[in-house]
Design a protein around this motif. Structure first.
Motif, mmCIF file in Angstrom:
data_model
loop_
_atom_site.group_PDB
_atom_site.id
_atom_site.type_symbol
_atom_site.label_atom_id
_atom_site.label_comp_id
_atom_site.label_asym_id
_atom_site.label_seq_id
_atom_site.Cartn_x
_atom_site.Cartn_y
_atom_site.Cartn_z
ATOM 1 N N LYS A 92 0.851 -1.340 -0.064
ATOM 2 C CA LYS A 92 0.016 -0.012 0.022
ATOM 3 C C LYS A 92 0.819 1.179 -0.029
ATOM 4 O O LYS A 92 2.172 1.101 0.364
ATOM 5 N N LYS A 93 0.475 2.480 -0.422
ATOM 6 C CA LYS A 93 1.105 3.456 -0.213
ATOM 7 C C LYS A 93 1.320 4.081 1.127
ATOM 8 O O LYS A 93 0.351 4.129 1.954
ATOM 9 N N VAL A 94 2.558 4.048 1.494
ATOM 10 C CA VAL A 94 2.749 4.629 2.876
ATOM 11 C C VAL A 94 3.402 5.772 3.004
ATOM 12 O O VAL A 94 4.414 6.304 2.279
ATOM 13 N N ILE A 95 2.943 6.798 3.640
ATOM 14 C CA ILE A 95 3.489 8.053 4.054
ATOM 15 C C ILE A 95 4.160 8.125 5.299
ATOM 16 O O ILE A 95 3.241 7.949 6.264
ATOM 17 N N VAL A 96 5.274 8.433 5.584
ATOM 18 C CA VAL A 96 5.678 8.612 7.030
ATOM 19 C C VAL A 96 5.636 9.928 7.250
ATOM 20 O O VAL A 96 6.381 10.870 6.947
ATOM 21 N N ALA A 97 4.825 10.223 8.466
ATOM 22 C CA ALA A 97 4.543 11.587 8.826
ATOM 23 C C ALA A 97 5.460 11.791 10.182
ATOM 24 O O ALA A 97 5.001 11.179 11.266
ATOM 25 N N ILE A 98 6.540 12.366 10.137
ATOM 26 C CA ILE A 98 7.565 12.652 11.054
ATOM 27 C C ILE A 98 7.009 13.849 11.945
ATOM 28 O O ILE A 98 7.134 15.034 11.753
ATOM 29 N N ASN A 99 6.353 13.496 13.174
ATOM 30 C CA ASN A 99 5.474 14.448 13.828
ATOM 31 C C ASN A 99 6.438 15.188 14.840
ATOM 32 O O ASN A 99 7.791 14.617 15.164
ATOM 33 N N LYS A 100 6.175 16.159 15.290
ATOM 34 C CA LYS A 100 6.580 17.161 16.156
ATOM 35 C C LYS A 100 8.068 17.635 15.909
ATOM 36 O O LYS A 100 9.065 17.763 16.304
ATOM 37 N N MET A 101 7.700 18.201 14.530
ATOM 38 C CA MET A 101 8.761 19.009 13.385
ATOM 39 C C MET A 101 9.091 20.410 14.566
ATOM 40 O O MET A 101 10.100 20.978 13.924
ATOM 41 N N ASP A 102 8.500 20.912 15.332
ATOM 42 C CA ASP A 102 8.791 22.075 16.065
ATOM 43 C C ASP A 102 9.680 21.810 17.352
ATOM 44 O O ASP A 102 10.136 22.821 18.064
ATOM 45 N N SER A 103 10.095 20.547 17.681
ATOM 46 C CA SER A 103 10.944 20.123 18.546
ATOM 47 C C SER A 103 12.260 20.402 18.482
ATOM 48 O O SER A 103 12.814 20.476 17.106
ATOM 49 N N TYR B 21 8.242 10.768 2.965
ATOM 50 C CA TYR B 21 8.427 11.226 4.426
ATOM 51 C C TYR B 21 8.232 12.825 4.365
ATOM 52 O O TYR B 21 8.576 13.668 3.441
ATOM 53 N N ILE B 22 7.443 13.073 5.168
ATOM 54 C CA ILE B 22 7.012 14.485 5.497
ATOM 55 C C ILE B 22 7.054 14.857 7.020
ATOM 56 O O ILE B 22 6.432 14.372 7.631
ATOM 57 N N GLY B 23 7.618 15.926 7.203
ATOM 58 C CA GLY B 23 7.682 16.630 8.466
ATOM 59 C C GLY B 23 6.364 17.275 9.028
ATOM 60 O O GLY B 23 5.910 18.175 8.237
ATOM 61 N N VAL B 24 5.604 17.118 10.160
ATOM 62 C CA VAL B 24 4.480 17.796 10.738
ATOM 63 C C VAL B 24 4.588 18.301 12.261
ATOM 64 O O VAL B 24 5.349 17.452 12.862
ATOM 65 N N SER B 25 3.772 19.004 12.300
ATOM 66 C CA SER B 25 3.382 19.273 13.821
ATOM 67 C C SER B 25 1.974 19.288 13.961
ATOM 68 O O SER B 25 1.150 20.134 13.559
ATOM 69 N N ALA B 26 1.521 18.017 14.415
ATOM 70 C CA ALA B 26 0.073 17.907 14.672
ATOM 71 C C ALA B 26 -0.467 18.873 15.596
ATOM 72 O O ALA B 26 -1.717 19.398 15.480
ATOM 73 N N GLU B 27 0.267 19.205 16.559
ATOM 74 C CA GLU B 27 -0.209 20.288 17.485
ATOM 75 C C GLU B 27 -0.403 21.410 16.900
ATOM 76 O O GLU B 27 -1.344 22.245 17.390
ATOM 77 N N HIS B 28 0.520 22.179 16.290
ATOM 78 C CA HIS B 28 0.328 23.366 15.668
ATOM 79 C C HIS B 28 0.188 23.555 14.169
ATOM 80 O O HIS B 28 -0.155 24.462 13.622
#
Length: 435
Positions: A112-123, A141-148
């Motif tokens: 399946k298509k898998v996207i790695v979301a690397i969370n907490k990019m604001d740390s 691979y995509i950096g994200v901040s779920a919180e912000h």
């Protein structure tokens, strides 16, 4: 084309729930003021630009016990089997660990298509740790901040890249109804009884249902589509017995339906999971019918007495009709379709604004809202804003003065005046200033 499905997977505490809420653009919580329902939300419908997709949160996958246990397998298989795209959420603050590697092995084999979301990019640790995840071998691979909310557009653009736009999704004019309920209540047998032929495999083993099957039913010279979560389970699969999986199947069927038939087993009685499943139909705003199946096993029971029992257990569904039938013997099967059609027609009902306001004004004059700290709720006017689900906007002086008990009073008065049997009613209170 059907609505695509996206699953969030990953170990605990990486921010899946925050990402889930961020993608749905709202915080999900337990339905309040609804007796008998407690649950965690694992499913929602997300909208982004011109796209729409189902979103699943599979829960945390943890191998801290040292074993690849059943629950881990269940969650991973849900993600693999259900999703068109899997978002593998990892923690950029803590970095790569053994749990991430176990999950990645399963997903990598899935094709399946898998996207790695690397969370907490604001740390502060993100830059140092994020590169470690590339050794997992995925393409995206995509950096994200779920919180912000940082990086969300990048993530969502990649998610919907190959999805059909909403305008291209299935548009079948026929009324669709689904049979929902826990395993072994007789959903598949009921489909067979309705269409009078064995179109669905029936088994006494709970959890035989596997894939959503649409069956065309001809009734009174019209065609209807029955959505049953039915089919043979794959050899060795055991996750159909898990409550969350049953809910997942039910929720996907609910989304595609106009009417939900909540099937319960008269032989076993009502349990908490029956209410659990019904709660999703309520939240989706779907018209409903309760079908008490296997009524042939209760020869000494009185329908009136059993109706009281069902009403007591489903106190949050007093407006939903109840039918008693037996899919096995065919007894009283004829009572189901008229109720389904009736509640469907009710769900499309539109009330003139002048007629609606006459009812609201009479109700208010008969029983004014209680005062609170010297202030009293005033209702200026109301308007129906949608069907399927039925929704009314109520313009008031202060929506903070709306008490739950008075809301129920208004709902009861509306139901007394208009036949909305089987349909939940959603009220949206607005301050007249538009705030």
């Amino acid at each position: 084309m059907k609505i695509p499905t996206v699953a969030l997977v990953g170990r605990p505490n990486v921010g899946k729930s925050s990402l889930f809420n961020r993608m749905l653009k709202k915080k999900i919580s337990i339905i309040e003021n609804t007796p008998g329902i407690t649950r965690d939300r694992i499913y929602g419908v997300a909208n982004y630009k011109d796209y729409k997709f189902n979103l699943i949160d599979t829960g945390g996958i943890d191998i801290s016990t040292g074993e690849f246990n059943l629950e881990i397998k269940v969650q991973a298989e849900i993600a693999i089997d259900e999703a068109d795209v899997v978002i593998f959420v990892v923690d950029g603050k803590e970095g790569l660990n053994a749990n991430d590697k176990v999950v990645s092995e399963l997903l990598y084999k899935s094709k399946k298509k898998v996207i790695v979301a690397i969370n907490k990019m604001d740390s502060n640790e993100f830059k140092k740790n994020s590169m470690d995840f590339y050794e997992l071998g995925f393409e995206h691979y995509i950096g994200v901040s779920a919180e912000h909310g940082k990086g969300m557009d990048n993530l969502l653009n990649e998610v919907v890249k190959d999805f059909p736009k909403q305008d291209d999704l299935e548009d079948d004019p026929r009324m669709k109804f689904c049979l929902i309920g826990r395993p072994n209540v007789g959903k598949s047998s009921l489909v067979n009884a309705l269409v009078k032929e064995d179109r669905v495999i029936v088994s006494n083993v709970p959890g035989t249902t596997r894939d959503s099957i649409d069956t065309v039913l001809k009734y009174d010279k019209k065609e209807y589509v029955v959505i049953d979560t039915a089919g043979m389970r794959k050899k060795g699969k055991i996750y159909e017995d898990v409550e969350k999986y049953s809910l997942l199947r039910a929720m996907k069927a609910i989304e595609r339906s106009n009417v939900c038939v909540i099937v319960i087993n008269a032989e076993e009685g009502i349990i908490e999971q029956d209410k659990h499943i019904a709660s999703y139909a309520i939240e989706a705003g779907k018209a409903m019918v309760i079908a008490v199946n296997k009524w042939d096993t209760k020869k000494d029971e009185d329908i009136k007495e059993y109706t009281k029992l069902v009403r007591a257990e489903f106190q949050f569904l007093p407006y939903v009709p109840i039918v008693f039938l037996s899919a096995k013997t065919g007894s009283r099967i004829h009572t189901l379709m008229p109720e389904i059609i009736k509640v469907y027609e009710n769900s499309k009902k539109e009330i003139k604004t002048s007629t609606l306001n006459a009812v609201i004004n009479d109700a208010y004059d008969l029983n004014k809202a209680p005062s609170y700290k010297g202030k009293r709720l005033k209702i200026y006017y109301a308007v129906q804003t949608s069907t399927e689900p039925i929704r009314f906007d109520m313009f008031v002086n202060d929506k903070g003065l709306v008490h739950f008990s008075y809301l129920r009073y208004l709902e009861n008065k509306i139901r007394e005046s208009f036949d909305f049997e089987g349909c939940p009613i959603d009220f949206n209170f607005k301050n007249r200033s538009g705030e």
